[in-house]
Write a protein that holds these residues in place. Structure first.
Motif, PDB file in Angstrom:
ATOM      1  N   GLY A 297       0.835  -1.262  -0.153  1.00  0.00           N
ATOM      2  CA  GLY A 297       0.014   0.019  -0.049  1.00  0.00           C
ATOM      3  C   GLY A 297       0.857   1.207   0.006  1.00  0.00           C
ATOM      4  O   GLY A 297       2.002   1.217   0.003  1.00  0.00           O
ATOM      5  N   TYR A 298       0.309   2.450   0.026  1.00  0.00           N
ATOM      6  CA  TYR A 298       0.890   3.588   0.216  1.00  0.00           C
ATOM      7  C   TYR A 298       0.332   4.643   0.954  1.00  0.00           C
ATOM      8  O   TYR A 298      -1.029   4.993   1.119  1.00  0.00           O
ATOM      9  CB  TYR A 298       0.804   4.287  -1.503  1.00  0.00           C
ATOM     10  N   PHE A 299       1.010   5.139   1.838  1.00  0.00           N
ATOM     11  CA  PHE A 299       0.551   6.311   2.853  1.00  0.00           C
ATOM     12  C   PHE A 299       0.996   7.691   2.128  1.00  0.00           C
ATOM     13  O   PHE A 299       1.802   7.973   1.724  1.00  0.00           O
ATOM     14  CB  PHE A 299       1.660   6.050   4.001  1.00  0.00           C
ATOM     15  N   GLN A 300      -0.028   8.419   2.418  1.00  0.00           N
ATOM     16  CA  GLN A 300      -0.048  10.033   2.006  1.00  0.00           C
ATOM     17  C   GLN A 300      -0.566  10.878   3.146  1.00  0.00           C
ATOM     18  O   GLN A 300      -1.843  10.634   3.583  1.00  0.00           O
ATOM     19  CB  GLN A 300      -0.767  10.121   0.460  1.00  0.00           C
ATOM     20  N   SER A 301       0.089  12.043   3.297  1.00  0.00           N
ATOM     21  CA  SER A 301      -0.461  12.986   4.253  1.00  0.00           C
ATOM     22  C   SER A 301      -0.059  14.263   3.973  1.00  0.00           C
ATOM     23  O   SER A 301       1.246  14.391   3.696  1.00  0.00           O
ATOM     24  CB  SER A 301      -0.133  12.465   5.443  1.00  0.00           C
ATOM     25  N   VAL A 302      -0.924  15.185   4.143  1.00  0.00           N
ATOM     26  CA  VAL A 302      -0.561  16.780   3.773  1.00  0.00           C
ATOM     27  C   VAL A 302       0.371  17.124   5.344  1.00  0.00           C
ATOM     28  O   VAL A 302      -0.055  17.111   6.207  1.00  0.00           O
ATOM     29  CB  VAL A 302      -1.771  17.658   3.491  1.00  0.00           C
ATOM     30  N   ARG A 303       1.555  17.707   4.885  1.00  0.00           N
ATOM     31  CA  ARG A 303       2.365  18.211   5.971  1.00  0.00           C
ATOM     32  C   ARG A 303       2.600  19.597   5.445  1.00  0.00           C
ATOM     33  O   ARG A 303       3.367  19.930   4.609  1.00  0.00           O
ATOM     34  CB  ARG A 303       3.480  17.533   6.250  1.00  0.00           C
ATOM     35  N   PRO A 304       2.361  20.360   6.719  1.00  0.00           N
ATOM     36  CA  PRO A 304       2.801  22.207   6.356  1.00  0.00           C
ATOM     37  C   PRO A 304       4.408  22.073   6.718  1.00  0.00           C
ATOM     38  O   PRO A 304       4.951  21.600   7.354  1.00  0.00           O
ATOM     39  CB  PRO A 304       2.091  22.676   7.389  1.00  0.00           C
ATOM     40  N   SER A 305       5.213  23.069   5.940  1.00  0.00           N
ATOM     41  CA  SER A 305       6.297  23.125   6.225  1.00  0.00           C
ATOM     42  C   SER A 305       6.860  24.640   6.083  1.00  0.00           C
ATOM     43  O   SER A 305       5.857  25.404   5.923  1.00  0.00           O
ATOM     44  CB  SER A 305       7.295  22.401   5.341  1.00  0.00           C
ATOM     45  N   ILE A 311       3.447  16.854   0.616  1.00  0.00           N
ATOM     46  CA  ILE A 311       2.789  15.664   0.723  1.00  0.00           C
ATOM     47  C   ILE A 311       3.770  14.407   1.247  1.00  0.00           C
ATOM     48  O   ILE A 311       4.767  14.373   0.477  1.00  0.00           O
ATOM     49  CB  ILE A 311       1.925  15.228  -0.427  1.00  0.00           C
ATOM     50  N   ASN A 312       3.492  14.066   2.377  1.00  0.00           N
ATOM     51  CA  ASN A 312       4.302  12.876   2.937  1.00  0.00           C
ATOM     52  C   ASN A 312       3.714  11.497   2.372  1.00  0.00           C
ATOM     53  O   ASN A 312       2.636  11.118   2.683  1.00  0.00           O
ATOM     54  CB  ASN A 312       4.218  12.745   4.589  1.00  0.00           C
ATOM     55  N   LEU A 313       4.701  10.879   1.466  1.00  0.00           N
ATOM     56  CA  LEU A 313       4.210   9.905   0.855  1.00  0.00           C
ATOM     57  C   LEU A 313       5.215   8.617   1.098  1.00  0.00           C
ATOM     58  O   LEU A 313       6.530   9.005   1.226  1.00  0.00           O
ATOM     59  CB  LEU A 313       4.306   9.770  -0.710  1.00  0.00           C
ATOM     60  N   ASP A 314       4.717   7.473   1.439  1.00  0.00           N
ATOM     61  CA  ASP A 314       5.714   6.384   2.011  1.00  0.00           C
ATOM     62  C   ASP A 314       4.952   5.057   1.296  1.00  0.00           C
ATOM     63  O   ASP A 314       3.707   5.089   1.337  1.00  0.00           O
ATOM     64  CB  ASP A 314       5.915   6.293   3.420  1.00  0.00           C
ATOM     65  N   ILE A 315       5.528   3.755   1.270  1.00  0.00           N
ATOM     66  CA  ILE A 315       5.030   2.694   1.279  1.00  0.00           C
ATOM     67  C   ILE A 315       4.316   2.068   2.457  1.00  0.00           C
ATOM     68  O   ILE A 315       4.949   2.454   3.676  1.00  0.00           O
ATOM     69  CB  ILE A 315       5.633   1.596   0.673  1.00  0.00           C
ATOM     70  N   SER A 316       3.490   1.182   2.571  1.00  0.00           N
ATOM     71  CA  SER A 316       2.687   0.483   3.799  1.00  0.00           C
ATOM     72  C   SER A 316       2.371  -0.854   3.353  1.00  0.00           C
ATOM     73  O   SER A 316       2.121  -1.063   2.125  1.00  0.00           O
ATOM     74  CB  SER A 316       1.586   1.420   4.204  1.00  0.00           C
ATOM     75  N   THR A 317       1.946  -1.442   4.423  1.00  0.00           N
ATOM     76  CA  THR A 317       1.598  -3.009   4.263  1.00  0.00           C
ATOM     77  C   THR A 317       0.280  -3.060   4.976  1.00  0.00           C
ATOM     78  O   THR A 317      -0.228  -2.636   6.019  1.00  0.00           O
ATOM     79  CB  THR A 317       2.600  -4.046   4.743  1.00  0.00           C
ATOM     80  N   GLY A 318      -0.605  -3.709   4.114  1.00  0.00           N
ATOM     81  CA  GLY A 318      -2.031  -4.057   4.690  1.00  0.00           C
ATOM     82  C   GLY A 318      -2.292  -5.759   4.891  1.00  0.00           C
ATOM     83  O   GLY A 318      -2.292  -6.308   3.673  1.00  0.00           O
ATOM     84  N   PRO A 319      -2.732  -5.883   5.896  1.00  0.00           N
ATOM     85  CA  PRO A 319      -3.132  -7.415   5.989  1.00  0.00           C
ATOM     86  C   PRO A 319      -4.496  -7.600   5.526  1.00  0.00           C
ATOM     87  O   PRO A 319      -5.324  -6.913   6.157  1.00  0.00           O
ATOM     88  CB  PRO A 319      -2.801  -7.842   7.464  1.00  0.00           C
ATOM     89  N   MET A 320      -4.809  -8.555   4.718  1.00  0.00           N
ATOM     90  CA  MET A 320      -6.193  -8.709   4.043  1.00  0.00           C
ATOM     91  C   MET A 320      -6.608 -10.125   4.490  1.00  0.00           C
ATOM     92  O   MET A 320      -5.708 -10.942   4.545  1.00  0.00           O
ATOM     93  CB  MET A 320      -6.186  -8.496   2.571  1.00  0.00           C
ATOM     94  N   TYR A 321      -7.786 -10.231   4.662  1.00  0.00           N
ATOM     95  CA  TYR A 321      -8.460 -11.620   4.680  1.00  0.00           C
ATOM     96  C   TYR A 321      -8.180 -12.295   3.244  1.00  0.00           C
ATOM     97  O   TYR A 321      -8.316 -11.749   2.246  1.00  0.00           O
ATOM     98  CB  TYR A 321      -9.876 -11.591   5.252  1.00  0.00           C
ATOM     99  N   ARG A 322      -7.822 -13.493   3.337  1.00  0.00           N
ATOM    100  CA  ARG A 322      -7.587 -14.187   2.067  1.00  0.00           C
ATOM    101  C   ARG A 322      -8.945 -14.788   1.382  1.00  0.00           C
ATOM    102  O   ARG A 322      -9.646 -15.049   1.973  1.00  0.00           O
ATOM    103  CB  ARG A 322      -6.831 -15.742   2.403  1.00  0.00           C
ATOM    104  N   PRO A 323      -9.002 -14.163   0.295  1.00  0.00           N
ATOM    105  CA  PRO A 323     -10.515 -14.450  -0.544  1.00  0.00           C
ATOM    106  C   PRO A 323     -10.537 -15.893  -0.929  1.00  0.00           C
ATOM    107  O   PRO A 323      -9.355 -16.548  -1.099  1.00  0.00           O
ATOM    108  CB  PRO A 323      -9.947 -13.544  -1.958  1.00  0.00           C
ATOM    109  N   GLY A 324     -11.671 -16.264  -1.339  1.00  0.00           N
ATOM    110  CA  GLY A 324     -12.081 -17.271  -1.653  1.00  0.00           C
ATOM    111  C   GLY A 324     -13.289 -18.049  -0.574  1.00  0.00           C
ATOM    112  O   GLY A 324     -13.656 -17.425   0.058  1.00  0.00           O
TER     113      GLY A 324
END
Length: 965
Positions: A297-305, A311-324
């Protein structure tokens, strides 16, 4: 023009739509050129820092007046006075003896250098940030809607449902919103780019949801009443003044930033599964077992400077229920794939396992294969039946009963393949056999992740800097900012250009070991050192010790035990610990027995043999001996007041010297020794005899998701020497809904009295590091927690000056060195990298410090926010002291990511389970049982009260030591 409105949803199911206030401002990006000694380019992904460009809408700015502000936001005006970035030259009296370098500081401050001081900066770096940059301008107005009320009230309504309601409003009901849709956060805020011009400021809409059922007696169409109330129009100069440093971080600024976040997240949230600030795609996945699959996944957040919005952008990981098929997911979770009979009560399915599975899938959305009218209709899992489809009976018309199996066979002509398995129960009380249920893809697991899956998640998430940077760049193609109708409609542009910024590498402190060591002083330039030819600064004596072995004889025989004893004794001798060559006794015990009774008998035998109780208990544990470990720690730390050291049998087998050397680091401090100190010249703030100083670390940890009825744990650790190396602690338990440490006063009383007992006086200065605080809680920390600290000192008759620093570890800011020659071995920024310009707050004192050398993956710096400074630190002084304290963490010979007291406070919270009787704790900390047995209000004992009543503080003797190492 942007607009904010208010929505009330009522009907068969009512919804709440709230609108907030967006303050937008116009400003120009100011390029800041800073001279650098060495030109090093560091890409900072804040985590990819992206400059947010918002173009002027046509028609002029207009007056824009705030009509209403969100009461939910915490006003930061309580920070009195508000911190400005230290841009002026600090006075010489404020500078610490340790130093400031000549020339320009990263924060823009300059100082003259004291003749007796050492340089704190050894290098300057020209850094490049992932700032997608152009000139920054802002929209005219932001208008909002506020208050979405759903009648009857339903706090459990999913955000996705609210989004569905508002989407239907915009596409089917309100033509103006159909042409120019607003952006909605799923709760209380709806923003539009134009003024809806409601009569009397509000309007109600009837919103139909779903299609009329095509069959008689089917599910009726839902209708919602949505009330939109316009509450604000905001002058766009608010953000402009804020990024120029002319406006405090108040409610209007917080709301403005929140609205910008809603705008950039709207497009991906309509296309992908999301969680708070991250969204996830199935472009890169990995199955990890246990019924779960990981999505990148991807993280994004507006940050004032300073002078711009990022925009603070980074990768992220999401655990999902296995489909089926749901039955396959259930079997995988129970680690019995291909064996459906284990889900049959007839074959002995333990109710504990059923409850554990129920907690894992509760709230999961499923589809049913037999539903021909609407096969894609999703239903919510509420629980699992105790009975099978063959035995579960329900009443039908006429008062007769039939089983679930008979119903599906007679009414739906479905012959069940597995009628002896348990069934799914929906919130409507409908019961569906497991084999007829399927799991659609893209559903986030919002429960506590099983401990045995953490490693798999870390392996998926961890990657070297160059790989992480590449994936973040790929994320820009997924985000498609330029193609978002919402971003274009609100007049925003986001560039893909990088921005250069400044960084510095500050000098590491000198470490001091015992004067008789062959190497008494260590300059850890890379953040890593070792114990070769070094003795502990203050080694302890271990006259009497015993060994208890819980591993079986076949895996840990007498020879292995003798090798362990010899290895540990030799390692202790090399570092100066005076330990008896042989333990008073070595005995084997059964881990299935009562651990406390076994240890008490062993201590009594040691008393008979040595005429003294043991100073140290060494326990050898088998793999998976977590319950044994907890029982041993409870006995030693809480009941008996005897230091314990646990080691895994597998680690001891043919262990290298380095393993036992690491063990001695723990043993020495647990028994009251000191492993090392910092050179007094580097930390004169701590060692000044005229101003005794205490360093405090404070933390608060909440229970994991899905574990209702469990409390939060709080901790406080404080230094009790003049070097910032030796600490005592206090732990507390409180309601899980509180973000502040409620018992801060009593905890401070304890550590202040311990300081007085050790140092002979109360501290005149306090440096307090607080962990686990979000930006929205800063004002509460100042107004409430700090007040309790002062109250404790007043009760004891002293009034210290206090510096309060928030340390953030769980942010998404990452630095990338673009010159490999100046990275460390792992490709990360070297230990001591500081950034305090360009990407920091325009009005507050904050900085990023990467204080550790990377091992695996991409190093993440700690983010420091200075809320109060009565000790008149210079920027360099506080940064250098914080970096120095990262080197005194007793358990390793590396600088760590946060100052040692912060790390210790976290460790104390993590050990909370050890403060409960092992048998009671096993029941209380089983979140499945706690959740499943609470029942309706008043039906049983309050679990949080049970946690409060069962908690015990550390033994009086242990409270004076670093037993938590």
């Amino acid at each position: 023009m942007l607009v904010v409105a208010e929505a009330v949803v009522e009907a068969v199911v009512e919804a709440n739509v709230v609108a907030a206030v967006l303050a937008a401002a116009a400003t120009e990006v100011v390029g800041v050129a800073v001279a650098a000694v060495v030109s090093v380019v560091v890409a900072i992904v804040v985590a990819v820092v992206v400059v947010l460009t918002v173009l002027h809408a046509a028609g002029g700015l207009g007056p824009g007046v705030v009509l209403c502000l969100q009461a939910a936001h915490h006003c930061l005006q309580a920070l009195n006075p508000p911190y400005q970035p230290p841009m002026s030259k600090p006075s010489a009296s404020n500078a610490l003896a340790m130093a400031t370098p000549d020339g320009q500081l990263g924060c823009g401050a300059t100082t003259s250098q004291s003749s007796s001081a050492k340089e704190t900066c050894i290098n300057t770096m020209a850094c490049r940030a992932f700032l997608l940059q152009r000139d920054v301008t802002y929209p005219l107005f932001v208008h909002g809607t506020d208050t979405v009320v759903i009648l009857p009230p339903n706090d459990k309504r999913k955000i996705e449902k609210n989004v569905e309601i508002i989407n239907a409003l915009q596409t089917q009901v309100e033509d103006r919103l159909s042409a120019q849709p607003g952006v909605y956060d799923g709760r209380k805020n709806l923003f539009t780019s134009f003024d809806l011009e409601f009569e009397n400021g509000a309007r109600e809409y009837v919103v139909p949801l779903g299609s009329p059922s095509p069959v008689e007696g089917g599910r009726p169409r839902q209708e919602f009443t949505v009330r939109l109330t316009q509450v604000a129009s905001i002058n766009p100069e608010v953000l402009q003044r804020f990024v120029r440093g002319e406006q405090s971080h108040d409610n209007s600024v917080l709301t403005a930033i929140m609205a910008l976040n809603v705008v950039i997240r709207m497009e991906p949230s309509m296309r992908y599964p999301y969680n708070k600030k991250s969204f996830f795609t199935d472009h890169e996945t990995r199955t990890i077992g246990g019924g779960m699959v990981l999505w990148r996944g991807y993280f994004q957040s507006v940050r004032p400077s300073i002078d711009r919005i990022l925009i603070n952008l980074d990768i992220s990981t999401g655990p999902m229920y296995r489909p089926g098929k749901l039955i396959d997911l259930a079997l995988e979770f129970l680690e019995r794939p291909g064996s459906p009979e284990v889900l049959a009560p007839l074959h002995g399915l333990p109710d504990r396992e059923r409850v554990r599975l129920q907690q894992f899938i509760k709230g999961l959305k499923i589809t049913t294969s037999y539903h021909t009218v609407d096969p894609n209709r999703r239903r919510l899992v509420y629980g699992l039946t105790r009975e099978s489809a063959r035995t579960r009976r329900f009443e039908i018309e006429g008062g007769e009963t039939m089983t679930v199996m008979e119903y599906y066979q007679d009414q739906l002509n479905i012959q069940l393949q597995y009628p002896d398995l348990i069934c799914v129960e929906l919130s409507t009380k409908a019961v569906i056999p497991l084999e007829l249920c399927a799991v659609p893809p893209g559903q986030l697991v919002r429960r506590q992740i099983p401990q045995n899956k953490i490693r798999s998640i870390l392996e998926f998430s961890t990657m070297p800097p160059h790989e992480r940077e590449a994936r973040i760049r790929n994320g820009l193609t997924v985000l498609r900012y330029g193609q978002s109708d919402y971003i274009r409609q609100f007049g925003m542009e986001i560039s893909n250009d990088l921005v250069e910024l400044n960084a510095r590498i500050i000098r590491a402190p000198t470490l001091k070991y015992h004067p008789e060591s062959r190497q008494p002083s260590v300059p850890p330039g890379t953040g890593v050192w070792n114990m070769i030819e070094k003795r502990m600064f203050k080694p302890v004596q271990v006259p009497h010790w015993i060994v208890i072995i819980y591993e079986n004889f076949r895996r840990f025989n007498e020879r292995t035990a003798d090798e362990m004893v010899s290895g540990l004794e030799k390692a202790c001798g090399k570092v100066g610990i005076n330990i008896n060559r042989r333990p008073a006794l070595i005995r084997r015990e059964n881990g299935q027995g009562i651990i406390a009774h076994q240890l008490r008998r062993a201590c009594e035998e040691c008393q008979r043999v040595s005429n003294a109780p043991p100073t140290l208990i060494v326990a050898i544990l088998p793999d998976g001996g977590n319950d044994i470990y907890t029982a041993i720690k409870h006995f030693g730390d809480v009941s008996a007041g005897i230091s314990t050291q646990c080691m895994k049998a597998a680690k001891c087998y043919r262990a290298r010297e380095q393993y036992y050397a690491n063990i001695t680091l723990k043993i020495n401090v647990k028994l009251g020794g000191t492993n090392l100190i910092l050179d007094p010249q580097d930390v004169s703030f701590l060692t000044d005899p005229a101003n005794p100083t205490m360093v405090i670390g404070a933390d608060l940890t909440h229970p994991p998701p899905g574990s209702r009825g469990r409390p939060s744990f709080t901790s406080l650790v404080g230094s009790v020497d003049a070097h910032g190396s030796k600490y005592v602690s206090r732990i507390g338990v409180q309601d899980s809904h509180r973000e502040l440490i409620e018992d801060m006063e009593n905890m401070c009383l304890h550590i202040f009295e311990q300081y007085k007992a050790s140092m002979g006086t109360f501290p005149k200065r306090i440096l307090l590091y607080r962990d686990g605080v979000s930006e929205g809680e800063f004002s509460s920390i100042i107004n409430e927690e700090l007040r309790l600290v002062r109250s404790a000192s007043e009760k004891l008759g002293f009034n210290p000056t206090i510096t309060l620093v928030i340390v953030g570890k769980y942010h998404k800011v990452v630095f990338f060195p673009t010159n490999p020659m100046q990275a460390d071995r792992s490709g990360n920024c070297p230990a001591g990298t500081v950034i305090d310009t360009d990407v920091v707050s325009p009005v507050e004192w904050d900085y990023y410090l990467c204080s550790h050398s990377g091992l695996l993956g991409t190093s993440r710096p700690a983010h420091y926010n200075v809320l109060l400074d009565e000790n008149n630190f210079t920027p360099d002084g506080l940064q250098s002291l914080s970096f120095a304290l990262c080197h005194v963490y007793a358990r390793c010979t590396r600088s760590v990511s946060v100052p040692a007291p912060v790390y210790y406070a976290h460790n104390v919270c993590e050990r909370a389970k050890n403060h409960y009787d092992p048998q009671q704790g096993r029941q209380l900390f089983d979140s499945d049982i706690v959740t499943d047995t609470t029942g309706p209000e008043g039906a049983g004992p309050n679990p949080e009260n049970q946690f409060q009543n069962g908690f015990r503080q550390a033994h009086e003797r242990m409270a004076k030591t670093m037993y938590f190492c």
